[in-house]
Enzyme design. Structure first.
Site, PDB file in Angstrom:
ATOM      1  N   HIS A  76     -16.087   9.951  44.208  1.00 27.88           N
ATOM      2  CA  HIS A  76     -15.193  10.702  43.330  1.00 27.88           C
ATOM      3  C   HIS A  76     -15.572  10.530  41.854  1.00 27.88           C
ATOM      4  CE1 HIS A  76     -13.127   7.087  41.837  1.00 27.88           C
ATOM      5  NE2 HIS A  76     -13.199   6.631  43.089  1.00 27.88           N
TER       6      HIS A  76
ATOM      7  N   GLU B 162     -10.347   4.549  50.065  1.00 24.86           N
ATOM      8  CA  GLU B 162     -10.928   3.337  49.506  1.00 24.86           C
ATOM      9  C   GLU B 162     -10.407   2.111  50.253  1.00 24.86           C
ATOM     10  OE1 GLU B 162     -13.162   1.681  48.448  1.00 24.86           O
ATOM     11  OE2 GLU B 162     -13.293   1.988  46.283  1.00 24.86           O
TER      12      GLU B 162
END
Length: 270
Positions: free
Chosen positions: A11, A89
């Site tokens: 990201h 994550e």
């Protein structure tokens, strides 16, 4: 043999990335202005790549990144993104929202070191690895099932076009393989998959490719580079080959790792 391309992108930058604050899963921070520009730059770099599948973590920073990439793509603007919590994550428990220095202090107090240290309420490295393996095996099974129906989709997206669209941009750069496909007898790609995820998660997944699946690497890429955390919007490309028999391990070829060529044009203020 079934063969597909897997493009993995981290990201874009968030404010907390810049401030070295741990986000994990509990701090759902949006992209910063720089992060949006990085996502757009990645999209421009990948704008001619024909993706057949797009997956993303369901956290805000990855959602915004994948949309920024697809907005610039000439072939996939209307493609449906599948948001998957397995791509999130690593969960850092009580350390989420705290600085990286605080996590290191917690590890030291416990007599451990990062990244092996697991804060209370966080995921172990093995748990993160198992999430990655679960998603990867799901993806291979999905591609295999769809490959059996290839005749129904080949007219829409010829597999040689999938490979050509990748080969136009990925043979270049110091961290890329010198040749995308040096063996003319190799089967054509049946799919080209885009995945947008997170730094620690990607490091774990790539470690699985290297250590468990014995991933082949470009000559210029060292094993230490493979296990490093990608910079924001770093782009990695793998070619996955697997047999229909589930017992056989897939073979993985790393074409490039954590590529940042798309950020060269960004100004220093970004």
């Amino acid at each position: 043999m079934t063969r597909f391309a897997l493009t993995v992108v981290r990201h874009g930058q968030t404010r907390l990335n810049k401030e070295k604050v741990i986000q994990g899963q509990g701090v759902d921070e949006p992209l910063s202005e720089t992060g949006f520009k990085q996502a757009a730059a990645a999209g421009i770099f990948l704008n001619n790549v024909k993706f057949t599948h797009v997956f993303s973590s369901d956290l805000m920073r990855t959602k915004q990144t994948v949309h920024g990439i697809l907005e610039k793509n000439k072939c996939c603007q209307d493609m449906t993104v599948k948001f998957d919590s397995r791509l999130r994550e690593r969960k850092y428990g009580v350390a989420e929202g705290k600085g990286l220095s605080e996590l290191r202090a917690m590890a030291k107090e416990a007599g451990e070191e990062c990244p092996g240290f697991t804060p209370p309420g966080g995921e172990t490295l093995d748990q993160v690895k198992m999430r990655g393996i679960d998603f990867f095996e799901f993806l291979c099974q999905l591609i295999w099932k769809e490959a059996d129906k290839k005749e129904h989709c080949s007219l829409e997206t010829p597999s040689n076009c999938l490979e050509t669209s990748l080969a136009e941009i990925f043979p270049l750069g110091k961290n890329c393989a010198s040749k995308f496909n040096s063996d003319s007898s190799t089967p054509e790609l049946v799919a080209s998959v885009l995945v947008v995820s997170h730094g620690a998660y990607m490091k774990s997944l790539f470690g699985y490719f290297l250590n468990d699946l014995e991933c082949s690497l470009p000559e210029t890429l060292s094993k230490s580079e493979l296990t490093a955390v990608s910079a924001n919007t770093g782009i990695s490309l793998f070619i996955i080959n697997f047999e229909k028999e589930r017992e056989a391990k897939p073979t993985v070829q790393c074409v490039c790792m954590n590529l940042l060529d798309h950020l060269r044009e960004m100004t220093e203020t970004c």
